[in-house]
Design a protein around this motif. Structure first.
Motif, mmCIF file in Angstrom:
data_model
loop_
_atom_site.group_PDB
_atom_site.id
_atom_site.type_symbol
_atom_site.label_atom_id
_atom_site.label_comp_id
_atom_site.label_asym_id
_atom_site.label_seq_id
_atom_site.Cartn_x
_atom_site.Cartn_y
_atom_site.Cartn_z
ATOM 1 N N VAL A 58 0.860 -1.180 0.000
ATOM 2 C CA VAL A 58 0.000 0.000 0.000
ATOM 3 C C VAL A 58 0.896 1.229 0.000
ATOM 4 C CG1 VAL A 58 -1.808 1.266 1.195
ATOM 5 C CG2 VAL A 58 -1.797 -1.238 1.237
ATOM 6 N N GLU A 59 0.730 2.080 -1.005
ATOM 7 C CA GLU A 59 1.617 3.216 -1.186
ATOM 8 C C GLU A 59 0.909 4.525 -0.887
ATOM 9 O OE1 GLU A 59 2.993 2.951 -5.184
ATOM 10 O OE2 GLU A 59 4.192 1.150 -4.837
ATOM 11 N N GLU A 60 1.664 5.485 -0.409
ATOM 12 C CA GLU A 60 1.135 6.828 -0.221
ATOM 13 C C GLU A 60 0.973 7.489 -1.584
ATOM 14 O OE1 GLU A 60 3.593 9.026 2.382
ATOM 15 O OE2 GLU A 60 3.238 7.720 4.122
ATOM 16 N N LEU A 117 -2.140 12.624 -7.536
ATOM 17 C CA LEU A 117 -3.162 11.613 -7.276
ATOM 18 C C LEU A 117 -4.134 12.089 -6.211
ATOM 19 C CD1 LEU A 117 -1.040 8.314 -7.352
ATOM 20 C CD2 LEU A 117 -2.715 9.090 -9.049
ATOM 21 N N ALA A 118 -3.611 12.743 -5.183
ATOM 22 C CA ALA A 118 -4.486 13.256 -4.132
ATOM 23 C C ALA A 118 -5.457 14.279 -4.692
ATOM 24 C CB ALA A 118 -3.651 13.860 -3.006
ATOM 25 N N ALA A 119 -4.982 15.100 -5.601
ATOM 26 C CA ALA A 119 -5.850 16.103 -6.215
ATOM 27 C C ALA A 119 -6.945 15.455 -7.051
ATOM 28 C CB ALA A 119 -5.011 17.055 -7.073
ATOM 29 N N ALA A 120 -6.658 14.244 -7.583
ATOM 30 C CA ALA A 120 -7.647 13.509 -8.378
ATOM 31 C C ALA A 120 -8.605 12.713 -7.501
ATOM 32 C CB ALA A 120 -6.926 12.590 -9.353
ATOM 33 N N GLY A 121 -8.387 12.760 -6.184
ATOM 34 C CA GLY A 121 -9.301 12.083 -5.275
ATOM 35 C C GLY A 121 -8.834 10.729 -4.787
ATOM 36 N N VAL A 122 -7.605 10.325 -5.156
ATOM 37 C CA VAL A 122 -7.080 9.023 -4.732
ATOM 38 C C VAL A 122 -6.569 9.140 -3.292
ATOM 39 C CG1 VAL A 122 -5.358 7.229 -5.182
ATOM 40 C CG2 VAL A 122 -6.440 8.443 -7.096
ATOM 41 N N SER A 171 -6.283 1.945 -7.535
ATOM 42 C CA SER A 171 -6.295 3.304 -6.997
ATOM 43 C C SER A 171 -7.596 3.511 -6.229
ATOM 44 C CB SER A 171 -6.172 4.332 -8.124
ATOM 45 O OG SER A 171 -4.958 4.136 -8.849
ATOM 46 N N ILE A 172 -7.478 3.615 -4.907
ATOM 47 C CA ILE A 172 -8.643 3.706 -4.037
ATOM 48 C C ILE A 172 -9.039 5.177 -3.860
ATOM 49 C CG2 ILE A 172 -9.584 3.187 -1.758
ATOM 50 C CD1 ILE A 172 -8.905 0.673 -3.236
ATOM 51 N N HIS A 173 -10.318 5.463 -4.127
ATOM 52 C CA HIS A 173 -10.853 6.808 -3.894
ATOM 53 C C HIS A 173 -11.650 6.863 -2.591
ATOM 54 C CE1 HIS A 173 -10.192 8.842 -7.932
ATOM 55 N NE2 HIS A 173 -9.739 7.609 -8.131
#
Length: 231
Positions: free
Chosen positions: A58-60, A65-70, A88-90
């Motif tokens: 499990v990666e940070e 990616l955070a901006a895309a909601g991941v 990719s978990i949202h």
């Protein structure tokens, strides 16, 4: 077993590449290391999966990616082929872990042992007046499934198969040749019993004086009113 319901996208890289766009899916993580991605369709078949041996990390997520909601990324790597499954978990909607214990494996219904037991319990299926002597009667070349006697007291040897083919008839023929040398058993007649008997096997059995018995497994279990028939 871990069960996760999540909004996610999935990418697979290997001999083929595949992409599943963002949607709510069931993620199954099994004790053997396998990971399966299911939708609410396609019956038992997963949309994508990774077979063991594989490792899950499990990666940070980075800023893009955070901006895309991941919220987190699962990277599943196949140890032998280096194939890669990236989930990719949202949003995680449900997350639970269950200990299923040791599975005994699939036990098929209607195997020869079941048919043998049922026929021994319902020996009259062979004909009126038949009695059971014993199951698994041992000979010098192997066990005969059922040894019985008919209404006149004559010996009957029964070989049971799920699907009766020529090899089964040949096997029973060898038993009969040997048993008919025993003055305490002779004369011994043979019955070839199966849920289905192939035409070639029936022809060979008839030529050798062996009776064929088609077993109706459901009827013998009391699920139907039909009867097994001698032909």
């Amino acid at each position: 077993m871990r069960l996760v319901i999540a909004r996610c996208s999935v990418d697979y890289a290997g001999r083929l590449s595949a992409h599943l766009p963002l949607a709510t899916r069931l993620l199954v993580l099994k004790a053997d290391g396998s990971v399966l991605v299911h939708s609410d369709s396609l019956s038992y078949k997963p949309l994508n999966w990774m077979s063991p041996p594989c490792t899950l990390s499990v990666e940070e997520v980075d800023d893009d990616l955070a901006a895309a909601g991941v919220t987190e990324v699962w990277r599943v790597t196949q140890a032998k082929t280096a194939d890669l499954l990236v989930i990719s978990i949202h949003e995680i909607i449900h997350d639970s872990t269950h200990d299923l214990g040791v599975d005994p494996g699939l036990q098929k219904d209607g195997v020869e042992a079941d048919l043998q037991r049922l026929l021994a319990e319902q020996i009259e299926v062979l004909g009126e007046g038949h009695t059971l002597v014993r199951r698994e009667y041992m000979t010098a070349i192997g066990p005969v499934d059922i040894l019985a006697r008919d209404a006149s007291g004559a010996t009957v040897a029964v070989e049971i198969k799920r699907r009766g083919d020529i090899d089964g008839v040949e096997q029973l023929t060898r038993y009969l040749e040997l048993m008919n040398r025993d003055p305490l058993l002779a004369p011994v007649t043979g019955v070839f019993a199966a849920q289905e008997i192939k035409p070639q096997a029936r022809t060979l059995a008839t030529d050798r004086g062996i009776l064929c018995l088609v077993l109706d497994y459901d009827s013998m279990r009391g699920l139907e009113t039909g009867h097994s028939k001698l032909f």
